[in-house]
Design a protein around this motif. Structure first.
Motif, PDB file in Angstrom:
ATOM      1  N   GLN A   1      -3.901   1.354  -5.242  1.00 32.67           N
ATOM      2  CA  GLN A   1      -5.315   1.613  -5.405  1.00 32.67           C
ATOM      3  C   GLN A   1      -5.795   1.801  -6.883  1.00 32.67           C
ATOM      4  O   GLN A   1      -5.161   2.840  -7.279  1.00 32.67           O
ATOM      5  N   MET A   2      -6.688   1.138  -7.406  1.00 31.20           N
ATOM      6  CA  MET A   2      -7.095   1.221  -8.895  1.00 31.20           C
ATOM      7  C   MET A   2      -8.289   2.098  -8.926  1.00 31.20           C
ATOM      8  O   MET A   2      -9.070   2.037  -8.097  1.00 31.20           O
ATOM      9  N   TRP A   3      -8.372   3.055  -9.973  1.00 30.76           N
ATOM     10  CA  TRP A   3      -9.435   3.778 -10.268  1.00 30.76           C
ATOM     11  C   TRP A   3      -9.962   4.499  -8.993  1.00 30.76           C
ATOM     12  O   TRP A   3     -11.227   4.405  -8.777  1.00 30.76           O
ATOM     13  N   PRO A   4      -8.877   5.267  -8.049  1.00 28.18           N
ATOM     14  CA  PRO A   4      -9.827   5.787  -6.874  1.00 28.18           C
ATOM     15  C   PRO A   4     -10.669   6.883  -7.151  1.00 28.18           C
ATOM     16  O   PRO A   4     -10.721   7.408  -8.250  1.00 28.18           O
ATOM     17  N   GLY A   5     -11.641   7.223  -6.141  1.00 27.79           N
ATOM     18  CA  GLY A   5     -12.622   8.379  -6.417  1.00 27.79           C
ATOM     19  C   GLY A   5     -13.374   8.182  -7.535  1.00 27.79           C
ATOM     20  O   GLY A   5     -13.534   9.148  -8.221  1.00 27.79           O
ATOM     21  N   TYR A   6     -13.929   7.010  -7.972  1.00 31.59           N
ATOM     22  CA  TYR A   6     -14.776   6.892  -9.219  1.00 31.59           C
ATOM     23  C   TYR A   6     -13.886   6.930 -10.419  1.00 31.59           C
ATOM     24  O   TYR A   6     -14.466   7.945 -11.028  1.00 31.59           O
ATOM     25  N   ASP A   7     -12.736   6.710 -10.481  1.00 35.68           N
ATOM     26  CA  ASP A   7     -11.938   7.007 -11.944  1.00 35.68           C
ATOM     27  C   ASP A   7     -11.294   8.378 -11.796  1.00 35.68           C
ATOM     28  O   ASP A   7     -11.365   9.061 -12.825  1.00 35.68           O
ATOM     29  N   ALA A   8     -10.940   9.022 -10.548  1.00 32.97           N
ATOM     30  CA  ALA A   8     -10.433  10.429 -10.886  1.00 32.97           C
ATOM     31  C   ALA A   8      -9.237  10.300 -11.416  1.00 32.97           C
ATOM     32  O   ALA A   8      -8.858  11.290 -12.250  1.00 32.97           O
ATOM     33  N   TYR A   9      -8.238   9.277 -11.103  1.00 37.68           N
ATOM     34  CA  TYR A   9      -7.202   9.075 -11.868  1.00 37.68           C
ATOM     35  C   TYR A   9      -6.802   7.449 -11.930  1.00 37.68           C
ATOM     36  O   TYR A   9      -7.829   6.751 -11.304  1.00 37.68           O
ATOM     37  N   ASP A  10      -5.834   6.871 -12.555  1.00 40.81           N
ATOM     38  CA  ASP A  10      -6.057   5.399 -12.810  1.00 40.81           C
ATOM     39  C   ASP A  10      -5.272   4.844 -11.576  1.00 40.81           C
ATOM     40  O   ASP A  10      -5.780   3.532 -10.987  1.00 40.81           O
ATOM     41  N   LEU A  11      -4.217   5.143 -10.724  1.00 43.04           N
ATOM     42  CA  LEU A  11      -3.372   4.371  -9.883  1.00 43.04           C
ATOM     43  C   LEU A  11      -3.070   5.243  -8.595  1.00 43.04           C
ATOM     44  O   LEU A  11      -2.745   6.511  -8.820  1.00 43.04           O
ATOM     45  N   ARG A  12      -3.387   5.323  -7.498  1.00 48.65           N
ATOM     46  CA  ARG A  12      -3.035   5.929  -6.339  1.00 48.65           C
ATOM     47  C   ARG A  12      -1.823   4.867  -5.534  1.00 48.65           C
ATOM     48  O   ARG A  12      -2.280   4.057  -4.992  1.00 48.65           O
ATOM     49  N   VAL A  13      -0.721   5.528  -5.683  1.00 54.65           N
ATOM     50  CA  VAL A  13       0.367   4.740  -5.009  1.00 54.65           C
ATOM     51  C   VAL A  13       1.043   5.226  -3.832  1.00 54.65           C
ATOM     52  O   VAL A  13       1.171   6.535  -3.637  1.00 54.65           O
ATOM     53  N   VAL A  14       1.118   4.612  -2.675  1.00 53.89           N
ATOM     54  CA  VAL A  14       1.416   5.251  -1.426  1.00 53.89           C
ATOM     55  C   VAL A  14       2.802   4.498  -1.038  1.00 53.89           C
ATOM     56  O   VAL A  14       2.902   3.349  -1.213  1.00 53.89           O
TER      57      VAL A  14
END
Length: 390
Positions: free
Chosen positions: A283-296
């Motif tokens: 997921q790119m830019w989760p939480g309004y750009d809290a960080y860049d990538l969320r990898v599950v």
């Protein structure tokens, strides 16, 4: 690059280790002069009287040289030759060891354009709105999309800045029909400008086939891409041409957005593709750009990754800070594109030396090392191994 980079390298956060060196503020002044000349008169077309920032930079360099018993530049043209022909480490100014690498120039020798190293020092030393325009635009988009509870609008906006740095008149009209971009339309209007003449080649304009920004034609022939990551891969492939019909109303992102949003964004998208080829959803830019990538991972374990595509590892180290904790994750990393470390083998060491002891920032890894670690974790999961959790 996320909003946690909001001021990049604020002067008030500077490590005290660098403050005694009179060359540090001088380097920031020089960088500001180069960027402002490039954006106003161009680096080869200025006339007397010199712009105030350029005159201030010249005066301070002359003084620094005289105090050290060195021959100073004879005028602004000579000073700009230094910027283009002499690595900063070779200048007769007092700088701390990690202030510049052996190949760091303020002006690119091939294109006569400000380098990313120059831009980073400009932003670090400046309190002007121009130096932080990109942050103002991104923060404005976050605020609007949060208020409307439209995370998809923010993602669409970031995707636009990363993947469409150049727009034709027809494409601008197409954007007006995108419902996700409607909340940020005023910010889009502020983000693009008419294309400067310096990008015009014999047959019109040409985009880079890798990063999609416009290429600069070189006097001796060939093309130059302003993005370090493209140049590290060799000559830029010629991408989309824009002929005379399209060129009339062509617009491009303003320089701060191209440099600090589009450029890092291409590195973020590249890392996303690497993770997806490994079989991991991103997921790119989760939480309004809290960080860049969320990898599950398949077992539910989550990595949070911030991409730090910075030319200067010392300034990156000084900006070290904890990763936001929402959306939640199990492990966090900073990732630097591999070409940065190949260009400066001491990159990670310089970053570590300049990171505040209490920064609590995530570990820094190259993009390829991080993906290799993800592949190893996947193999261990598929093999039924027990994986110790941090």
């Amino acid at each position: 690059m996320t909003v946690s980079d909001s001021a990049y390298f604020p002067a008030q956060a500077a490590s005290s280790v660098w403050r005694p060196h009179e060359g540090e503020p001088l380097l920031s002044t020089l960088a500001a002069a180069v960027v402002q000349l490039a954006d106003t008169t161009g680096l080869e077309s200025f006339t007397l009287p010199y712009p105030a920032e350029a005159q201030r930079a010249l005066d301070r360099v002359v003084l620094a040289c005289l105090l050290r018993g060195a021959d100073p530049p004879t005028g602004l043209p000579h000073l700009l030759n230094w910027c283009r022909e002499r690595p900063i480490r070779d200048w007769p100014i007092d700088l701390p060891p990690d202030a510049a690498g052996p190949e760091d120039f303020l002006v690119d020798p091939d294109s006569a354009q400000p380098t990313q190293f120059c831009h980073e020092w400009w932003v670090r030393g400046s309190d002007s709105a121009a130096a932080h325009f990109d942050r103002q635009i991104v923060r404005g988009a976050i605020r609007v999309c949060r208020e409307l509870e439209e995370p998809r609008s923010y993602t669409a906006f970031r995707d636009l800045l990363v993947n469409r740095p150049v727009l034709t008149a027809a494409e601008r009209f197409e954007i007006t029909a995108d419902p996700y971009l409607e909340p940020v339309r005023p910010l889009i209007d502020l983000s693009y400008q008419s294309v400067p003449a310096g990008y015009l080649g014999a047959d019109g304009y040409t985009a880079c086939g890798r990063c999609r920004t416009l290429l600069t034609p070189l006097a001796e022939g060939g093309w130059w891409c302003e993005r370090d990551g493209c140049r590290a891969q060799g000559q830029p492939p010629l991408g989309r041409p824009y002929g005379s019909d399209e060129a009339k109303e062509l617009v491009t992102l303003v320089r701060p957005l191209r440099r600090f949003v589009t450029g890092p964004g291409r590195a973020e998208m590249s890392l996303k593709e690497m993770f997806e080829r490994a079989g991991l959803p991103v997921q790119m830019w989760p939480g309004y750009d809290a960080y860049d990538l969320r990898v599950v991972f398949p077992d539910g374990w989550v990595w949070a990754v911030d991409v730090k595509d910075w030319a200067h590892p010392g300034l990156l180290g000084r900006s070290a800070a904890p990763m936001p904790t929402d959306p939640p994750y199990d492990e966090a990393f900073w990732a630097v594109p591999g070409h940065r470390v190949r260009a400066r083998p001491d990159y990670v060491a310089v970053f570590t030396r300049n990171r505040p002891a209490m920064a609590a920032a995530p570990p820094l890894r190259t993009d390829r090392d991080l993906v290799a670690a993800a592949r190893l974790r996947l193999r261990r999961l598929r093999g039924g191994e027990e994986i110790p959790h941090a």
